[in-house]
Design an enzyme around this catalytic site. Sequence first.
Site, PDB file in Angstrom:
ATOM      1  N   ASP A  18       0.846  -1.212   0.000  1.00  0.00           N
ATOM      2  CA  ASP A  18       0.000   0.000   0.000  1.00  0.00           C
ATOM      3  C   ASP A  18       0.880   1.260   0.000  1.00  0.00           C
ATOM      4  O   ASP A  18       0.851   2.032   0.940  1.00  0.00           O
ATOM      5  CB  ASP A  18      -0.960  -0.004   1.213  1.00  0.00           C
ATOM      6  N   ASP A  23       6.685   1.335   1.935  1.00  0.00           N
ATOM      7  CA  ASP A  23       6.371   0.339   0.896  1.00  0.00           C
ATOM      8  C   ASP A  23       7.197   0.622  -0.360  1.00  0.00           C
ATOM      9  O   ASP A  23       7.634  -0.303  -1.048  1.00  0.00           O
ATOM     10  CB  ASP A  23       4.888   0.399   0.503  1.00  0.00           C
ATOM     11  N   ASN A  47      -2.300   2.987   3.468  1.00  0.00           N
ATOM     12  CA  ASN A  47      -1.692   4.298   3.716  1.00  0.00           C
ATOM     13  C   ASN A  47      -2.397   5.399   2.943  1.00  0.00           C
ATOM     14  O   ASN A  47      -2.395   6.556   3.353  1.00  0.00           O
ATOM     15  CB  ASN A  47      -0.215   4.279   3.335  1.00  0.00           C
ATOM     16  N   THR A 137       2.708  -6.099   2.839  1.00  0.00           N
ATOM     17  CA  THR A 137       3.210  -4.969   3.631  1.00  0.00           C
ATOM     18  C   THR A 137       2.111  -3.927   3.845  1.00  0.00           C
ATOM     19  O   THR A 137       2.397  -2.757   4.107  1.00  0.00           O
ATOM     20  CB  THR A 137       4.441  -4.307   2.968  1.00  0.00           C
ATOM     21  N   GLU A 177      -1.044  -2.584  15.711  1.00  0.00           N
ATOM     22  CA  GLU A 177      -0.269  -2.039  14.588  1.00  0.00           C
ATOM     23  C   GLU A 177      -1.221  -1.703  13.447  1.00  0.00           C
ATOM     24  O   GLU A 177      -2.224  -2.399  13.224  1.00  0.00           O
ATOM     25  CB  GLU A 177       0.799  -3.075  14.187  1.00  0.00           C
ATOM     26  N   PHE A 178      -0.913  -0.695  12.652  1.00  0.00           N
ATOM     27  CA  PHE A 178      -1.778  -0.150  11.592  1.00  0.00           C
ATOM     28  C   PHE A 178      -2.308  -1.212  10.617  1.00  0.00           C
ATOM     29  O   PHE A 178      -3.506  -1.266  10.343  1.00  0.00           O
ATOM     30  CB  PHE A 178      -0.984   0.923  10.834  1.00  0.00           C
ATOM     31  N   ASN A 179      -1.451  -2.043  10.046  1.00  0.00           N
ATOM     32  CA  ASN A 179      -1.893  -2.982   9.008  1.00  0.00           C
ATOM     33  C   ASN A 179      -2.885  -4.005   9.566  1.00  0.00           C
ATOM     34  O   ASN A 179      -3.834  -4.392   8.878  1.00  0.00           O
ATOM     35  CB  ASN A 179      -0.701  -3.721   8.392  1.00  0.00           C
ATOM     36  N   HIS A 252       9.638   0.336   8.060  1.00  0.00           N
ATOM     37  CA  HIS A 252       9.004  -0.952   8.368  1.00  0.00           C
ATOM     38  C   HIS A 252       9.095  -1.976   7.237  1.00  0.00           C
ATOM     39  O   HIS A 252       9.588  -3.089   7.419  1.00  0.00           O
ATOM     40  CB  HIS A 252       7.514  -0.748   8.675  1.00  0.00           C
ATOM     41  N   ASP A 253       8.516  -1.636   6.090  1.00  0.00           N
ATOM     42  CA  ASP A 253       8.207  -2.669   5.087  1.00  0.00           C
ATOM     43  C   ASP A 253       9.421  -3.366   4.466  1.00  0.00           C
ATOM     44  O   ASP A 253       9.365  -4.577   4.219  1.00  0.00           O
ATOM     45  CB  ASP A 253       7.306  -2.075   3.998  1.00  0.00           C
TER      46      ASP A 253
HETATM   47  C1  PIR Z   1       3.365   3.398   8.949  1.00  0.00           C
HETATM   48  C2  PIR Z   1       2.228   2.861   8.341  1.00  0.00           C
HETATM   49  C3  PIR Z   1       0.994   3.399   8.655  1.00  0.00           C
HETATM   50  C4  PIR Z   1       0.883   4.419   9.566  1.00  0.00           C
HETATM   51  C5  PIR Z   1       2.018   4.924  10.182  1.00  0.00           C
HETATM   52  N1  PIR Z   1       1.904   5.906  11.121  1.00  0.00           N
HETATM   53  C6  PIR Z   1       3.255   4.411   9.852  1.00  0.00           C
HETATM   54  C7  PIR Z   1       2.260   1.709   7.387  1.00  0.00           C
HETATM   55  C8  PIR Z   1       3.607   1.260   6.829  1.00  0.00           C
HETATM   56  O1  PIR Z   1       3.591   1.290   5.406  1.00  0.00           O
HETATM   57  C9  PIR Z   1       3.783  -0.156   7.341  1.00  0.00           C
HETATM   58  O2  PIR Z   1       3.391  -1.130   6.366  1.00  0.00           O
HETATM   59  C10 PIR Z   1       2.866  -0.287   8.503  1.00  0.00           C
HETATM   60  N2  PIR Z   1       1.728   0.546   8.100  1.00  0.00           N
HETATM   61  C11 PIR Z   1       3.449   0.097   9.837  1.00  0.00           C
HETATM   62  O3  PIR Z   1       2.483   0.124  10.795  1.00  0.00           O
HETATM   63 CA    CA Z   2       2.810  -0.571   4.155  1.00  0.00          CA
END
Ligand code: PIR
Ligand code: CA
Length: 322
Positions: A18, A23, A47, A137, A177-179, A252-253
């Site tokens: 995303d 990413d 995202n 991701t 976590e966001f995902n 992260h990704d």
């Molecule tokens: C990172 C992400 C979403 C929100 C924030 N604040 C930071 C996205 C990143 O692309 C990664 O895949 C994941 N989500 C980390 O939480």
């Molecule tokens: Ca991502």
Amino acid sequence: MTTTPQKAAPRRIILDCDPGCDDAAAILLAAGSPDVELLALTTVAGNQTIEKVTSNALRVLRVAGITDLPVAMGARRPLIRPAIEAAPEIHGETGLGGLTQEELPEADIALDPRPAAQLIVDVVMREPAGTVTLVPTGPLTNIALAARLEPRIVSRVKEVVLMGGACREGNATACAEFNVENDPEAAHIVFEEPWKVTMIGLDLTYQARANAAVRERIRAVGTKPAELLSRILDDYAENYRVWRGFDAPPLHDPCAVACVIDPTLITLRPAPIHVELKGALTTGMTVADLRRPVKGECHTIAGLGIDVDRFWDLMIDAVKRL
Ligand code: PIR
Ligand code: CA
């Protein structure tokens, strides 16, 4: 007779993403690494909206010089929960920091007409069993849909190495976590199916910080892809600084891609992992049971640490090769 050491065949992956600043870095790492073969790229709303992240994927592919990859657009919203609120404060209005469409046009790749889940199913069923690794991701909607569309993919893929979840604190909420938080039911499906799932979560990705020295190393490569990545990372760093108070943003990704390229970079620990779906405060939390000993068969693995120096070497080497 001398024997030359046989180099392992590249790992064949489907990247489901995303983009998203980090990413974008994951795409560049996968595209530039000689140890990875990209079989397909699929997109999912996260995202940014599905239109924006799909466009961004094509824009990053253009910089990577890739012209012949199947790319399919995927889920526009989660399985059950309402549409995702994008994260423009971290990834910018376009999803690639401040980078505009004019500055970076899309690659000349026609989108595959199939929905992402169908493309994933078709690629996994076409390739020999045990040879395709899924690397999600973003929110796990496409992967869950693919597993329901064709349940045989579960025994057929080599493994799933995903960026998402956390053993300790979250980022979307205190625990989640966001995902995972954005489509917890999809994440539940992915973690409960009996394939091998490696969770590259925040505990690990918070160690991979793109500090000023790293960003300078990338800029110094001097090529177009390096210039793009350093632009994106500078915007991403600034956003993380303003909104989260980080002095260097976690990338992260690409950690998930790095785990596929060389698992010896990552500290891995088998652990039962389940997704909380009905917590009063904890929905979307990945509950990892890190107690020892692990009882019985365990198909889920938590990534707990990363060799940061070797990670940046991989990332920079991949960018140099593009
Ligand atoms: C990172 C992400 C979403 C929100 C924030 N604040 C930071 C996205 C990143 O692309 C990664 O895949 C994941 N989500 C980390 O939480
Ligand atoms: Ca991502």
